[in-house]
Design a protein around this motif. Structure first.
Motif, PDB file in Angstrom:
ATOM      1  N   LEU A   9     -15.415 151.314  48.146  1.00  0.00           N
ATOM      2  CA  LEU A   9     -15.347 150.006  48.788  1.00  0.00           C
ATOM      3  C   LEU A   9     -16.605 149.773  49.614  1.00  0.00           C
ATOM      4  N   GLN A  16     -18.430 139.944  59.168  1.00  0.00           N
ATOM      5  CA  GLN A  16     -17.098 140.511  59.407  1.00  0.00           C
ATOM      6  C   GLN A  16     -17.090 141.416  60.633  1.00  0.00           C
ATOM      7  N   ARG A 200      -6.178 141.383  56.479  1.00  0.00           N
ATOM      8  CA  ARG A 200      -6.692 140.679  55.303  1.00  0.00           C
ATOM      9  C   ARG A 200      -7.763 141.502  54.588  1.00  0.00           C
ATOM     10  N   LEU A 201      -8.565 142.262  55.356  1.00  0.00           N
ATOM     11  CA  LEU A 201      -9.678 143.000  54.757  1.00  0.00           C
ATOM     12  C   LEU A 201      -9.313 144.421  54.352  1.00  0.00           C
ATOM     13  N   GLU A 202      -8.142 144.893  54.711  1.00  0.00           N
ATOM     14  CA  GLU A 202      -7.717 146.237  54.288  1.00  0.00           C
ATOM     15  C   GLU A 202      -7.638 146.288  52.762  1.00  0.00           C
ATOM     16  N   GLY A 203      -8.238 147.299  52.196  1.00  0.00           N
ATOM     17  CA  GLY A 203      -8.285 147.430  50.748  1.00  0.00           C
ATOM     18  C   GLY A 203      -9.440 146.703  50.109  1.00  0.00           C
ATOM     19  N   ARG A 204     -10.130 145.854  50.876  1.00  0.00           N
ATOM     20  CA  ARG A 204     -11.290 145.132  50.350  1.00  0.00           C
ATOM     21  C   ARG A 204     -12.598 145.717  50.858  1.00  0.00           C
ATOM     22  N   VAL A 205     -12.580 146.244  52.064  1.00  0.00           N
ATOM     23  CA  VAL A 205     -13.771 146.860  52.627  1.00  0.00           C
ATOM     24  C   VAL A 205     -13.399 148.242  53.154  1.00  0.00           C
TER      25      VAL A 205
END
Length: 445
Positions: A9, A16, A200-205
């Motif tokens: 990731l 951010q 919202r950003l967990e698993g995306r970054v």
């Protein structure tokens, strides 16, 4: 057939990271504002509700008693719930504490509200630190911490400035505390928005793992060197002098020196404003030149006469205070507060980083937790002593000399701090030195 290698990731983008920093810092701003909002209404509680200085000092001390309890419990809630939930939870506790204190002038309720604030505010600081460590690890971490602390301390300064920008609220004790409740609501809103952003950003970054929360381990405290305990001693007497003096400062300037509330608030705000501006500069300077224990001794020596000057020295002519619209204050009071602001910037800038040079990395969590615990015990006890002095000697506008015993007590604490800093300088100038006197913190071969 082999399984595909999972793609790493990406780290958070600058936008951010800075969004997270702003939201966490606004939550901290609300925390600091509520902490310092009580000081400007001390005289109103005494005049309108009959509070004594003993009761006022107990309300101040309740926060530190709660902080000691939280430090003994450790970071269990943060570890279990994670930073995003913890920041929201503790911001909500701070809001509840602010509303409780604004709701009634009953002494027991005020005491409970201040205790509840300590339960929420201290873990909020720890959770915010852990959160920023996730977002900024390897990316401007020290700068992010500095920005976070500066915004938080603006909350302290804003509570003092409220005597000017919200002067109409100070017809009674309650409205300024409802204003603090409103500021705490803004802090909780920022905390909830931070929760949404992180979720919202967990698993995306790649946010990595939050830094481990510091836990207080009483075992093995004997293994710390004498230099560490000298720093702890200086920490206790320094904060036990500055924080209680600041807590009573606005009331003291009004009652003993006849200043208007707005002027007293602006004068008191010089301490956090100085810390915002000057502390990082002192930190950079000392990193370059070393002499850490010497600078701690210089700061302690500079603080020694200040409380007697403010008590006995002639006030001098009224002069315009810097960075205001012409507010005039007595020259002696301005000089004393500027010097105290310098000391408030110098000693912390040197003292806290110095611990990292004399305690091995694996023990730093315990070392800082023990140092903070001792500090909070001192900050809890000293207001009780000063409040007792003010009551016993009849301190008030009709008898300004009644404040003198409390000022002598602050001076005695400052002298004790000078002793600890001298012992530290002597230890760090000998063969068992840890390198505090050298620019890099490393003793040459």
């Amino acid at each position: 057939m082999t399984d595909p290698v999972p793609r790493a990731l990406p780290r958070p983008s600058p936008a951010q990271r800075w969004l997270a920093l702003v939201l966490v810092s606004v939550a901290m701003f609300g925390n600091y504002y509520v902490y310092d909002a009580f000081g400007p209404v001390v005289d109103l509680l005494r005049e309108q509700e009959g509070f004594t200085y003993d009761q006022i000092s107990m309300v101040f001390s309740a926060y530190s008693v709660a902080a000691v309890v939280v430090l003994l419990i450790g970071g269990y809630v943060i570890d279990r719930w994670g930073t995003k939930r913890s920041i929201a939870l503790f911001a909500a506790i701070c809001l509840a504490a602010a509303a409780l204190m604004a709701s009634t002038a009953r002494f027991e309720t005020m005491l409970a509200g201040r205790f509840l604030l300590g339960i929420g505010a201290e873990p909020l600081i720890v959770a915010a630190t852990a959160a920023l460590a996730k977002w900024f690890k390897g990316k401007e971490l020290s700068f992010a911490f500095g920005i976070n602390l500066s915004i938080a301390r603006l909350g302290s300064a804003s509570a003092d400035w409220s005597t000017s920008f919200a002067s109409g609220l100070y017809a009674n004790w309650q409205d300024p505390l409802w204003l603090a409740t409103g500021v705490a609501t803004v802090g909780l809103t920022a905390a909830m928005l931070y929760w949404m952003v992180e979720a919202r950003l967990e698993g995306r970054v790649d946010l990595g793992e939050a830094a481990a929360t510091d836990r207080l381990e009483l075992k093995g405290m004997y293994a710390f060197s004498a230099s560490y305990w000298y720093i702890v001693g200086l920490c206790v007497v320094f904060y036990s002098t500055v924080f209680p003096f600041r807590a009573f400062a606005i009331d003291y300037f009004q009652q003993a020196h006849g200043l208007a509330r707005e002027t007293a608030g602006m004068l008191s705000s010089l301490l956090p404003v100085a810390a915002i501006i000057v502390t990082p500069l002192f930190g950079l300077w000392v990193d370059r030149v070393g002499r850490r224990s010497l600078f701690m001794a210089i700061g302690s020596l500079a603080m020694l006469p200040l409380f007697l000057l403010v008590t006995y020295a002639p006030p001098g002519p009224d002069i315009p205070m810097p960075f205001t619209d012409g507010t005039r204050v007595p020259l002696t009071l301005l000089v004393v507060m500027l010097m105290l602001g310098g000391v408030f910037s110098l000693i912390p800038a040197v003292m806290w980083p110095a611990v990292a040079y004399i305690v091995r990395e694996s023990r730093l969590g315990s070392a800082y937790s023990m140092m903070t615990l001792c500090q909070q015990v001192g900050v809890a006890l000293v207001p009780l002593v000063v409040g007792r002095f003010n009551t016993a000697f009849g301190a008030g506008p009709e008898h300004p000399a009644g404040y003198a015993p409390g000022m002598w007590f602050y001076t005695a604490l400052a002298a004790l701090g000078l002793l600890f800093s001298y012992l530290l300088w002597r230890a760090e100038s000998g063969p068992a030195a840890h390198g505090l006197e050298y620019p890099s913190g490393e003793k040459p071969a």
